[in-house]
Design a protein around this motif. Structure first.
Motif, PDB file in Angstrom:
ATOM      1  N   GLY A 198       0.944  -1.262  -0.122  1.00  0.00           N
ATOM      2  CA  GLY A 198       0.178   0.005  -0.121  1.00  0.00           C
ATOM      3  C   GLY A 198       0.716   1.316   0.104  1.00  0.00           C
ATOM      4  N   GLN A 199       2.040   1.140  -0.457  1.00  0.00           N
ATOM      5  CA  GLN A 199       3.075   2.519  -0.342  1.00  0.00           C
ATOM      6  C   GLN A 199       2.949   2.969  -1.729  1.00  0.00           C
ATOM      7  OE1 GLN A 199       6.106  -0.057   0.936  1.00  0.00           O
ATOM      8  NE2 GLN A 199       6.516   1.246   2.613  1.00  0.00           N
ATOM      9  N   ILE A 200       3.361   4.292  -1.593  1.00  0.00           N
ATOM     10  CA  ILE A 200       3.585   5.044  -2.796  1.00  0.00           C
ATOM     11  C   ILE A 200       5.129   4.823  -3.191  1.00  0.00           C
ATOM     12  CG2 ILE A 200       3.731   7.372  -3.892  1.00  0.00           C
ATOM     13  CD1 ILE A 200       1.240   8.191  -2.466  1.00  0.00           C
ATOM     14  N   ALA A 201       5.644   4.920  -4.433  1.00  0.00           N
ATOM     15  CA  ALA A 201       6.850   4.819  -4.806  1.00  0.00           C
ATOM     16  C   ALA A 201       7.389   5.873  -5.684  1.00  0.00           C
ATOM     17  CB  ALA A 201       7.208   3.359  -5.521  1.00  0.00           C
ATOM     18  N   VAL A 202       8.585   6.455  -5.223  1.00  0.00           N
ATOM     19  CA  VAL A 202       9.000   7.475  -6.188  1.00  0.00           C
ATOM     20  C   VAL A 202      10.269   6.978  -6.833  1.00  0.00           C
ATOM     21  CG1 VAL A 202       9.809   9.831  -6.246  1.00  0.00           C
ATOM     22  CG2 VAL A 202       8.183   9.176  -4.601  1.00  0.00           C
ATOM     23  N   ASN A 203      10.398   7.065  -8.089  1.00  0.00           N
ATOM     24  CA  ASN A 203      11.504   6.281  -8.727  1.00  0.00           C
ATOM     25  C   ASN A 203      12.074   5.086  -8.220  1.00  0.00           C
ATOM     26  OD1 ASN A 203      11.580   8.976 -10.125  1.00  0.00           O
ATOM     27  ND2 ASN A 203      13.076  10.024  -8.597  1.00  0.00           N
ATOM     28  N   GLY A 204      10.855   4.222  -8.013  1.00  0.00           N
ATOM     29  CA  GLY A 204      11.079   2.977  -7.707  1.00  0.00           C
ATOM     30  C   GLY A 204      11.022   2.538  -6.370  1.00  0.00           C
ATOM     31  N   VAL A 205      11.225   3.711  -5.384  1.00  0.00           N
ATOM     32  CA  VAL A 205      11.717   3.418  -3.980  1.00  0.00           C
ATOM     33  C   VAL A 205      10.449   3.841  -3.310  1.00  0.00           C
ATOM     34  CG1 VAL A 205      13.127   4.351  -2.039  1.00  0.00           C
ATOM     35  CG2 VAL A 205      14.046   4.282  -4.340  1.00  0.00           C
ATOM     36  N   PRO A 206      10.012   2.630  -2.429  1.00  0.00           N
ATOM     37  CA  PRO A 206       8.784   2.867  -1.786  1.00  0.00           C
ATOM     38  C   PRO A 206       8.958   3.788  -0.524  1.00  0.00           C
ATOM     39  CG  PRO A 206       9.779   0.774  -1.406  1.00  0.00           C
ATOM     40  CD  PRO A 206      10.723   1.358  -2.578  1.00  0.00           C
ATOM     41  N   LEU A 207       8.023   4.771  -0.376  1.00  0.00           N
ATOM     42  CA  LEU A 207       8.085   5.569   1.173  1.00  0.00           C
ATOM     43  C   LEU A 207       7.306   4.981   2.274  1.00  0.00           C
ATOM     44  CD1 LEU A 207       7.012   8.740  -1.042  1.00  0.00           C
ATOM     45  CD2 LEU A 207       9.356   7.897  -0.677  1.00  0.00           C
ATOM     46  N   ASP A 208       7.886   5.228   3.128  1.00  0.00           N
ATOM     47  CA  ASP A 208       7.105   5.000   4.593  1.00  0.00           C
ATOM     48  C   ASP A 208       6.780   6.171   5.276  1.00  0.00           C
ATOM     49  OD1 ASP A 208       6.523   4.314   7.017  1.00  0.00           O
ATOM     50  OD2 ASP A 208       8.639   3.548   7.599  1.00  0.00           O
ATOM     51  N   GLU A 209       5.445   6.505   5.000  1.00  0.00           N
ATOM     52  CA  GLU A 209       5.015   7.678   4.956  1.00  0.00           C
ATOM     53  C   GLU A 209       4.320   7.695   6.375  1.00  0.00           C
ATOM     54  OE1 GLU A 209       3.413  10.431   1.703  1.00  0.00           O
ATOM     55  OE2 GLU A 209       2.703   8.268   1.240  1.00  0.00           O
ATOM     56  N   GLY A 210       4.388   6.791   7.277  1.00  0.00           N
ATOM     57  CA  GLY A 210       3.760   6.701   8.769  1.00  0.00           C
ATOM     58  C   GLY A 210       4.005   7.993   9.570  1.00  0.00           C
ATOM     59  N   SER A 211       5.118   8.549   9.505  1.00  0.00           N
ATOM     60  CA  SER A 211       5.366   9.702  10.342  1.00  0.00           C
ATOM     61  C   SER A 211       4.228  10.707  10.288  1.00  0.00           C
ATOM     62  CB  SER A 211       6.784  10.332  10.105  1.00  0.00           C
ATOM     63  OG  SER A 211       7.088  10.492   8.860  1.00  0.00           O
ATOM     64  N   TYR A 212       3.808  10.883   9.040  1.00  0.00           N
ATOM     65  CA  TYR A 212       2.853  12.082   8.776  1.00  0.00           C
ATOM     66  C   TYR A 212       1.565  11.904   8.157  1.00  0.00           C
ATOM     67  CZ  TYR A 212       4.764  11.936   4.046  1.00  0.00           C
ATOM     68  OH  TYR A 212       5.190  11.500   2.963  1.00  0.00           O
ATOM     69  N   LEU A 213       1.363  10.505   7.700  1.00  0.00           N
ATOM     70  CA  LEU A 213       0.144  10.171   6.948  1.00  0.00           C
ATOM     71  C   LEU A 213      -1.045   9.892   7.970  1.00  0.00           C
ATOM     72  CD1 LEU A 213      -0.244   9.873   4.094  1.00  0.00           C
ATOM     73  CD2 LEU A 213      -0.070   7.535   4.262  1.00  0.00           C
ATOM     74  N   ARG A 214      -2.122  10.424   7.525  1.00  0.00           N
ATOM     75  CA  ARG A 214      -3.417  10.260   8.417  1.00  0.00           C
ATOM     76  C   ARG A 214      -4.271   9.433   7.602  1.00  0.00           C
ATOM     77  NH1 ARG A 214      -7.757  14.052  11.408  1.00  0.00           N
ATOM     78  NH2 ARG A 214      -9.192  12.855  11.979  1.00  0.00           N
ATOM     79  N   LEU A 215      -4.631   8.228   7.805  1.00  0.00           N
ATOM     80  CA  LEU A 215      -5.531   7.336   7.291  1.00  0.00           C
ATOM     81  C   LEU A 215      -6.490   7.047   8.118  1.00  0.00           C
ATOM     82  CD1 LEU A 215      -2.703   4.693   5.955  1.00  0.00           C
ATOM     83  CD2 LEU A 215      -3.890   6.599   4.751  1.00  0.00           C
ATOM     84  N   PRO A 216      -7.746   6.522   7.534  1.00  0.00           N
ATOM     85  CA  PRO A 216      -8.826   6.103   8.283  1.00  0.00           C
ATOM     86  C   PRO A 216      -8.734   4.795   8.925  1.00  0.00           C
ATOM     87  CG  PRO A 216      -9.484   6.620   5.825  1.00  0.00           C
ATOM     88  CD  PRO A 216      -8.133   6.691   6.138  1.00  0.00           C
ATOM     89  N   ALA A 217      -9.426   4.670   9.947  1.00  0.00           N
ATOM     90  CA  ALA A 217      -9.182   3.367  10.848  1.00  0.00           C
ATOM     91  C   ALA A 217      -9.527   2.118   9.729  1.00  0.00           C
ATOM     92  CB  ALA A 217     -10.364   3.271  11.691  1.00  0.00           C
ATOM     93  N   GLY A 218      -8.499   1.169   9.828  1.00  0.00           N
ATOM     94  CA  GLY A 218      -8.679   0.035   8.946  1.00  0.00           C
ATOM     95  C   GLY A 218      -8.031   0.043   7.726  1.00  0.00           C
ATOM     96  N   GLN A 219      -7.789   1.213   7.230  1.00  0.00           N
ATOM     97  CA  GLN A 219      -6.907   1.473   6.030  1.00  0.00           C
ATOM     98  C   GLN A 219      -5.361   1.512   5.977  1.00  0.00           C
ATOM     99  OE1 GLN A 219      -8.136   1.605   2.986  1.00  0.00           O
ATOM    100  NE2 GLN A 219     -10.479   1.854   3.332  1.00  0.00           N
ATOM    101  N   THR A 220      -4.898   0.942   5.277  1.00  0.00           N
ATOM    102  CA  THR A 220      -3.306   0.729   5.194  1.00  0.00           C
ATOM    103  C   THR A 220      -2.728   1.258   3.893  1.00  0.00           C
ATOM    104  OG1 THR A 220      -3.392  -1.565   4.191  1.00  0.00           O
ATOM    105  CG2 THR A 220      -3.136  -1.160   6.705  1.00  0.00           C
ATOM    106  N   ALA A 221      -3.457   1.440   2.860  1.00  0.00           N
ATOM    107  CA  ALA A 221      -3.002   1.857   1.720  1.00  0.00           C
ATOM    108  C   ALA A 221      -2.802   3.491   1.444  1.00  0.00           C
ATOM    109  CB  ALA A 221      -3.747   1.591   0.497  1.00  0.00           C
TER     110      ALA A 221
END
Length: 225
Positions: free
Chosen positions: A123-146
């Motif tokens: 469920g990660q976004i990739a930039v130039n082939g490198v997946p991003l770990d956006e957990g430090s700032y991303l807000r997702l609804p309960a139960g969502q991981t993408a």
């Protein structure tokens, strides 16, 4: 004595106007698209001069003018001229931000030449082939991981940026404006500057985190000098 006071006041207003015009501007946050980094009604300062010399980086939180079709037509009622004049005067010294509703604020995910793809098996976004770990700032609804409810695969054109809101499922950002004239990309010419400080409310006073470490492993796009 009165003349000296008037001169001092005029100089103060002029200096404030020059600072606001060329160095720093004040905006307030009208929506929840950047929560929890920025909350509704937060007041922020935007650095207009540094990016002009050093450019922008992935992760920067930027304010920009509507590229066309991102914002709905204004429905605000007309106000008495005296109110408009008063707000205009306050805006000269940074105490009001009357044009906040005409601008947007998002986080830079893709720079010119970057290929931005969503999403991989995790469920990660990739930039130039490198997946991003956006957990430090991303807000997702309960139960969502993408990181996005919608898939996309774009290459950012020269002179443009790909931007997303931190409140990823409640942000009308680049993903949802691909049918507009700019195809969802934000022209660099539309950028006002980089938001760097929350000034109000006082209990939220502090620097805005760009989380550059999230993008530290992303290589330059292919073909970049």
């Amino acid at each position: 004595m009165l003349r000296d006071i008037v001169v001092i006041l005029l100089v103060a207003v002029l200096v404030s106007f020059l600072v606001k015009t060329f160095l720093v501007r004040s905006f307030y946050i009208p929506s929840g698209s950047m929560e929890n980094t920025l909350m509704v009604d937060d007041r922020i300062l935007v650095d207009e001069i540094t990016p002009r010399f050093g450019g922008y980086d992935r992760g920067d939180v930027i304010v920009f003018r509507d590229p066309g079709g991102w914002l709905p037509p204004s429905t605000a009622p007309e106000r008495p001229p005296v109110v408009e004049a008063g707000e205009w005067l306050l805006s000269l010294v940074g105490l009001a931000a009357p044009d906040s509703d005409d601008h947007l604020i998002k986080r830079i995910i893709g720079l010119p030449g970057d290929r931005v793809v969503c999403c991989n098996a995790l469920g990660q976004i990739a930039v130039n082939g490198v997946p991003l770990d956006e957990g430090s700032y991303l807000r997702l609804p309960a139960g969502q991981t993408a990181a996005s409810a919608d898939a996309f695969d774009v290459t950012v054109p020269e002179g443009s940026l790909w931007v997303l809101g931190d409140n990823r499922y409640s942000s009308k950002d680049s993903r949802y404006n691909q049918d507009q004239p700019g195809a969802g990309f934000v022209p660099l010419d539309n950028l006002v500057g980089r938001a760097f400080l929350i000034t109000y409310p006082l209990d939220r006073f502090g620097l805005i985190d760009f989380h550059h470490e999230v993008f530290s492993g992303v290589p330059a796009p292919e073909g970049a000098p």
